[in-house]
Design an enzyme around this catalytic site. Structure first.
Site, PDB file in Angstrom:
ATOM      1  CE  LYS A   1      -3.975  -1.845   2.020  1.00 50.40           C
ATOM      2  NZ  LYS A   1      -5.377  -1.761   2.812  1.00 50.40           N
TER       3      LYS A   1
ATOM      4  CE  LYS B   1      -6.458  -7.444  -1.460  1.00 47.34           C
ATOM      5  NZ  LYS B   1      -7.541  -7.312  -1.142  1.00 47.34           N
TER       6      LYS B   1
ATOM      7  CE  LYS C   1     -13.402  -2.747   0.408  1.00 44.29           C
ATOM      8  NZ  LYS C   1     -13.821  -2.697   1.745  1.00 44.29           N
TER       9      LYS C   1
HETATM   10  P1  ATP Z   1      -7.824  -2.355   0.213  1.00 46.95           P
HETATM   11  O1  ATP Z   1      -7.345  -2.821  -0.856  1.00 46.95           O
HETATM   12  O2  ATP Z   1      -8.423  -0.829   0.308  1.00 46.95           O
HETATM   13  O3  ATP Z   1      -7.268  -3.171   1.638  1.00 46.95           O
HETATM   14  P2  ATP Z   1      -9.243  -4.283   0.325  1.00 46.95           P
HETATM   15  O4  ATP Z   1     -10.447  -4.534  -1.090  1.00 46.95           O
HETATM   16  O5  ATP Z   1      -8.870  -5.681   0.495  1.00 46.95           O
HETATM   17  O6  ATP Z   1      -9.281  -3.303   0.398  1.00 46.95           O
HETATM   18  P3  ATP Z   1     -11.116  -4.458   3.401  1.00 46.95           P
HETATM   19  O7  ATP Z   1     -11.393  -3.614   3.627  1.00 46.95           O
HETATM   20  O8  ATP Z   1      -9.222  -4.634   3.297  1.00 46.95           O
HETATM   21  O9  ATP Z   1     -11.034  -4.620   1.071  1.00 46.95           O
HETATM   22  O10 ATP Z   1     -10.951  -6.140   2.960  1.00 46.95           O
HETATM   23  C1  ATP Z   1     -12.274  -6.720   3.503  1.00 46.95           C
HETATM   24  C2  ATP Z   1     -12.388  -8.484   3.835  1.00 46.95           C
HETATM   25  O11 ATP Z   1     -12.671  -8.419   2.398  1.00 46.95           O
HETATM   26  C3  ATP Z   1     -11.134  -8.816   4.758  1.00 46.95           C
HETATM   27  O12 ATP Z   1     -11.275  -9.945   5.272  1.00 46.95           O
HETATM   28  C4  ATP Z   1      -9.828  -9.273   3.462  1.00 46.95           C
HETATM   29  O13 ATP Z   1      -8.982 -10.495   3.579  1.00 46.95           O
HETATM   30  C5  ATP Z   1     -10.531  -9.898   2.338  1.00 46.95           C
HETATM   31  N1  ATP Z   1     -10.641  -9.793   1.283  1.00 46.95           N
HETATM   32  C6  ATP Z   1      -9.890  -8.513   0.304  1.00 46.95           C
HETATM   33  N2  ATP Z   1     -10.264  -8.778  -1.449  1.00 46.95           N
HETATM   34  C7  ATP Z   1     -10.259  -9.961  -1.121  1.00 46.95           C
HETATM   35  C8  ATP Z   1     -10.095 -10.823  -1.912  1.00 46.95           C
HETATM   36  N3  ATP Z   1      -9.932 -10.627  -3.308  1.00 46.95           N
HETATM   37  N4  ATP Z   1     -10.308 -12.389  -2.066  1.00 46.95           N
HETATM   38  C9  ATP Z   1     -10.320 -13.027  -0.482  1.00 46.95           C
HETATM   39  N5  ATP Z   1     -11.042 -12.004  -0.174  1.00 46.95           N
HETATM   40  C10 ATP Z   1     -10.464 -11.146  -0.419  1.00 46.95           C
HETATM   41 MG    MG Z   2      -7.700  -5.154   2.639  1.00 44.28          MG
END
Ligand code: ATP
Ligand code: MG
Length: 332
Positions: free
Chosen positions: A112, A195, A198
């Protein structure tokens, strides 16, 4: 019942399919068998710049999506992290037990901060895994349902719980990660080695649950696969196709092997068209339910107020024990 704790950030308004399949789906299932605490982690959200009005709206929106996904306030405790000040309070104590080098090894911080540019990354982003440690330990959670990207942070939580217990006497439950192999990591549809996130580089690779269903269908149909034509589950050799099969299998409850058998002799186009329909059938009622919760902010806020009250009862007790153990003079 064993206890679970997990959280989701109210950053980009909509949850994505990775959030749902990797985390939220498990949260819904676990509220039946566990004493479950789930929160919208607004303290984590400000580790990167947020617009205040948007953050407030996105916090309600995140809670609405969790309810739409099937969380039931009668069966779990749903709250907003900043409503429970003990999170920040315990995080300070945990910061003082964490090695600088130990924190520097967290790969999420490296990823990040690299994305942001090293000069822009904040100290908050650097210590956010330690806040996460406090989040989990406050509730004496036995298990933490998350995606694979969070495994290292759960390891840190275990290390710090053990360190505290050794130094000050038994205080914290040492938690275990709860990560389902099949959906541990949902990949970006345009870059199936990254992955789904967001903060994705290319919005076309990201399936937002609140997108217009037409947009969603288009994104699924233009997913990157490979130049071969055989539909086969092979995450190493065929990451794109395998990701689509994982998503289809989870949303329909059909084992991947059965899906592969059904697509024998068919082209990628058939798989994508079917998956587009399945995803649209999933997101359409989800969008409607989310909107219903948003249309009634009083009910939503009262659910969150009750949740915060239940959460605080547990968090305050753990914090008091911690303060006593580290030697803080009790306030009279
Ligand atoms: P950011 O990239 O800003 O960290 P994010 O997409 O990872 O956002 P979070 O709110 O940090 O979203 O994560 C919420 C939950 O979703 C966490 O348990 C994380 O492990 C899970 N998660 C996020 N992306 C994935 C993915 N691509 N596959 C499976 N689980 C995910
Ligand atoms: Mg995350």
């Amino acid at each position: 019942d064993p206890r679970v704790l997990s959280g989701i950030q109210p950053t980009a308004g909509s949850f994505h399919l990775g959030n749902y399949l990797g985390a939220v789906r498990q949260w819904v299932a676990l509220q039946e068998s566990h004493d479950a605490f789930y929160m919208v982690v607004d303290l984590h959200a400000i580790t990167v710049p947020q617009d205040p009005a948007e953050l407030r709206a996105n916090t309600r929106l995140a809670a609405a999506q969790l309810l739409a996904a099937g969380l039931d306030p009668e069966r779990c405790t749903l709250f907003v992290q900043s409503h429970v000040p003990e999170h920040a309070q315990l995080a300070w104590v945990m910061n003082c037990l964490t090695g600088f080098g130990e924190a520097s090894r967290m790969t999420q911080f490296k990823d990040k901060s690299a994305k942001q540019g090293a000069d822009r990354a904040t100290v908050g982003l650097f210590t956010y895994p330690v806040l996460q440690v406090a989040d989990i330990l406050l509730y004496q959670a036995n298990e933490v349902p998350v995606g694979e990207d969070q495994r290292q942070h759960i390891e840190l939580t275990r290390d710090l719980a053990e360190r505290f217990n050794t130094r000050f006497g038994d205080t914290f439950t040492v938690p275990a990660p709860y990560i389902l192999k099949e959906t541990a990591k949902i990949y970006d549809l345009q870059d199936p080695t990254a992955k789904m996130s967001k903060s994705a580089a290319n919005p076309k690779g990201l399936i937002n649950l609140l997108d217009d269903p037409k947009t969603t269908a288009k994104k699924v149909k233009s997913a990157v696969t490979d130049t071969d034509t055989v539909i086969r589950f092979d995450p190493e050799g065929k990451p794109g196709v395998s990701n689509l099969l994982t998503i289809m299998s989870t949303l329909t409850g059909t084992p991947v092997d059965d899906l592969v058998e059904g697509y024998e002799g068919k082209m990628y186009g058939a798989l994508k068209t079917d998956l587009a329909e399945i995803v649209v059938d999933f997101v359409t009622p989800f969008r409607t339910r989310t909107q219903e919760y948003l249309d009634d902010p009083e009910t939503l806020d009262s659910i969150l107020a009750k949740g915060a009250e239940k959460a605080r009862a547990v968090a305050a007790e753990t914090l008091a024990q911690t303060y006593e153990k580290v030697g803080f003079l009790p306030a009279k």
